[in-house]
Design a protein around this motif. Structure first.
Motif, PDB file in Angstrom:
ATOM      1  N   UNK A   1      18.274 -11.212   1.871  1.00 28.16           N
ATOM      2  CA  UNK A   1      19.378 -10.851   2.821  1.00 28.16           C
ATOM      3  C   UNK A   1      20.918 -11.521   2.603  1.00 28.16           C
ATOM      4  N   UNK A   2      20.795 -12.573   2.165  1.00 31.63           N
ATOM      5  CA  UNK A   2      21.768 -13.508   2.141  1.00 31.63           C
ATOM      6  C   UNK A   2      22.440 -13.265   0.861  1.00 31.63           C
ATOM      7  N   UNK A   3      21.923 -12.775  -0.187  1.00 26.26           N
ATOM      8  CA  UNK A   3      22.511 -12.296  -1.495  1.00 26.26           C
ATOM      9  C   UNK A   3      23.003 -10.980  -1.132  1.00 26.26           C
ATOM     10  N   UNK A   4      22.459  -9.994  -0.280  1.00 32.01           N
ATOM     11  CA  UNK A   4      23.047  -8.680  -0.187  1.00 32.01           C
ATOM     12  C   UNK A   4      24.502  -8.801   0.752  1.00 32.01           C
ATOM     13  N   UNK A   5      24.359  -9.635   1.760  1.00 30.75           N
ATOM     14  CA  UNK A   5      25.601  -9.936   2.455  1.00 30.75           C
ATOM     15  C   UNK A   5      26.662 -10.522   1.767  1.00 30.75           C
ATOM     16  N   UNK A   6      26.296 -11.302   0.708  1.00 28.80           N
ATOM     17  CA  UNK A   6      27.519 -11.857  -0.004  1.00 28.80           C
ATOM     18  C   UNK A   6      27.871 -11.056  -1.332  1.00 28.80           C
ATOM     19  N   UNK A   7      27.092  -9.875  -1.245  1.00 33.03           N
ATOM     20  CA  UNK A   7      27.548  -8.865  -2.594  1.00 33.03           C
ATOM     21  C   UNK A   7      27.048  -9.431  -3.767  1.00 33.03           C
ATOM     22  N   UNK A   8      26.145 -10.356  -3.832  1.00 30.15           N
ATOM     23  CA  UNK A   8      25.461 -11.033  -5.217  1.00 30.15           C
ATOM     24  C   UNK A   8      24.569  -9.883  -5.623  1.00 30.15           C
ATOM     25  N   UNK A   9      25.253  -8.865  -6.300  1.00 29.09           N
ATOM     26  CA  UNK A   9      24.367  -7.844  -6.837  1.00 29.09           C
ATOM     27  C   UNK A   9      23.477  -8.152  -8.293  1.00 29.09           C
ATOM     28  N   UNK A  10      24.201  -8.977  -9.007  1.00 31.30           N
ATOM     29  CA  UNK A  10      23.445  -9.337 -10.223  1.00 31.30           C
ATOM     30  C   UNK A  10      22.231 -10.292  -9.722  1.00 31.30           C
ATOM     31  N   UNK A  11      22.470 -11.294  -8.904  1.00 34.41           N
ATOM     32  CA  UNK A  11      21.435 -12.285  -8.406  1.00 34.41           C
ATOM     33  C   UNK A  11      20.249 -11.209  -7.503  1.00 34.41           C
ATOM     34  N   UNK A  12      20.572 -10.376  -7.056  1.00 30.41           N
ATOM     35  CA  UNK A  12      19.565  -9.248  -6.484  1.00 30.41           C
ATOM     36  C   UNK A  12      18.738  -8.710  -7.624  1.00 30.41           C
ATOM     37  N   UNK A  13      19.465  -8.162  -8.619  1.00 29.47           N
ATOM     38  CA  UNK A  13      18.965  -7.507  -9.791  1.00 29.47           C
ATOM     39  C   UNK A  13      18.055  -8.425 -10.336  1.00 29.47           C
ATOM     40  N   UNK A  14      18.322  -9.896 -10.524  1.00 33.12           N
ATOM     41  CA  UNK A  14      17.430 -11.028 -11.292  1.00 33.12           C
ATOM     42  C   UNK A  14      16.303 -11.335 -10.367  1.00 33.12           C
ATOM     43  N   UNK A  15      16.464 -11.024  -9.124  1.00 31.81           N
ATOM     44  CA  UNK A  15      15.013 -11.128  -8.178  1.00 31.81           C
ATOM     45  C   UNK A  15      13.987  -9.926  -8.305  1.00 31.81           C
ATOM     46  N   UNK A  16      14.851  -8.867  -8.468  1.00 36.52           N
ATOM     47  CA  UNK A  16      14.006  -7.839  -8.168  1.00 36.52           C
ATOM     48  C   UNK A  16      12.599  -7.670  -9.335  1.00 36.52           C
ATOM     49  N   UNK A  17      12.902  -8.249 -10.465  1.00 39.98           N
ATOM     50  CA  UNK A  17      11.591  -8.219 -11.383  1.00 39.98           C
ATOM     51  C   UNK A  17      10.626  -9.197 -11.127  1.00 39.98           C
ATOM     52  N   UNK A  18      10.777  -9.944  -9.970  1.00 42.63           N
ATOM     53  CA  UNK A  18       9.960 -10.913  -9.597  1.00 42.63           C
ATOM     54  C   UNK A  18       8.658 -10.614  -8.696  1.00 42.63           C
ATOM     55  N   UNK A  19       8.829  -9.441  -7.975  1.00 46.40           N
ATOM     56  CA  UNK A  19       8.142  -8.945  -7.057  1.00 46.40           C
ATOM     57  C   UNK A  19       7.061  -7.902  -7.751  1.00 46.40           C
ATOM     58  N   UNK A  20       5.952  -8.106  -7.094  1.00 45.92           N
ATOM     59  CA  UNK A  20       4.719  -7.185  -7.865  1.00 45.92           C
ATOM     60  C   UNK A  20       4.219  -6.252  -6.814  1.00 45.92           C
ATOM     61  N   UNK A  21       3.478  -5.230  -6.907  1.00 46.00           N
ATOM     62  CA  UNK A  21       3.092  -4.338  -6.142  1.00 46.00           C
ATOM     63  C   UNK A  21       2.078  -4.996  -5.036  1.00 46.00           C
TER      64      UNK A  21
END
Length: 289
Positions: free
Chosen positions: A77-97
């Motif tokens: 949420x913090x990254x999204x509010x700050x427009x940190x799209x690259x950081x959000x993309x880096x986090x996306x691969x760390x989640x599993x189903x």
């Protein structure tokens, strides 16, 4: 046709004593190579091979390994509010189903074979992969994907192998070999850490395996092998002659990240494969070499 390979077991209960004091409060599998922890490299490699379900065999102090693959709502949420799209993309691969990752506790350090036996309920009657995150392989085709493809061809058990200097056979599980086409080799026997004079070959198993569930029955005997531990090598040896068993000379370069020099070498090798980092890394290396 072989049963599909969908499960992976990751033994991560070790204390990481060779990396103290760094591993006093951090699991060694969370140590980063460039900007990703070792455990994430392993999970990404497994996914590339079609793995859908993961079991970590853990011990005390390893909760960060599970947290790493959870959703971090506040951080995102913090990254999204700050427009940190690259950081959000880096986090996306760390989640599993949801529900795809489970853990079991080894509780007592009785060896790799015992760690795999601890995952017996997860394994059930299915073929499964074993991945040791300390072994990091840099390759165009992920190492476990190469093993999965070989398994689809041969069925049975397939282990990744590499030639080691003859004087180092006492550090590895070593193959006794049969038919060999230069890439796939028939395994006729396995010896854990033989003295160089007693080694049947110099083909060593690294930390990537595809095994049949029957190995659990062999490990359940709890027979102590080299070092007084329940050795996975001994359990696998019990399958030879009963099921197909092959070693695969994989494509790629393996780094032993359980060793300080291997870990440092991996940092450089993986950084030099990154277009965003390679020029700067080459530039500063000239100051040291």
């Amino acid at each position: 046709m072989p049963k599909p390979l969908r499960k992976a077991v990751l033994p991560v209960a070790g204390l990481g004593t060779r990396f103290l004091p760094a591993t006093k409060a951090i699991a060694k599998e969370m140590l980063p190579v460039v900007d990703k922890p070792l455990i994430q490299y392993a999970i990404e490699e497994a996914r590339a091979a079609g793995i859908e379900q993961f079991c970590m065999v853990t011990g005390r102090g390893k909760t960060a390994l599970v947290e790493h693959f959870d959703i971090a709502f506040e951080l995102e949420a913090t990254l999204r509010e700050r427009g940190k799209t690259e950081a959000l993309a880096a986090l996306s691969v760390t989640s599993v189903e949801p529900g795809s990752m489970v853990t079991v506790r080894q509780q007592v350090p009785l060896g790799l074979g015992h760690a795999i036996w601890c995952a017996r309920a997860f394994i059930g009657d299915d073929p499964f992969a074993i991945m040791l995150p300390d072994d990091l392989v840099l390759s165009d085709t992920p190492c476990l994907k190469q093993l999965a493809d070989a398994y689809a061809q041969t069925g049975g058990n397939v282990v990744a192998v590499v030639e080691v200097p003859p004087e180092q056979t006492n550090r590895y599980g070593i193959l006794r070999t049969g038919a060999d086409d230069g890439r796939l080799v028939e395994v006729t026997g396995l010896v854990e850490k033989p003295a160089p004079a007693d080694a049947p070959s110099n083909l060593s198993i690294i930390g990537r395996y595809v095994l049949m569930p029957e190995v659990i029955g062999e490990l359940a005997r709890m027979e102590r092998g080299a070092g007084g531990e329940v050795q996975l090598t001994d359990g696998m040896a019990g399958l030879i002659g009963r099921q197909p068993f092959h070693g695969l000379r994989y494509e790629g370069r393996r780094f032993d990240c359980g060793d300080k020099v291997g870990f440092l070498e991996a940092q450089l090798a993986f950084a030099l494969r990154r277009p965003d980092l390679a020029p700067a890394v080459r530039a500063f290396l000239k100051d040291y070499c």
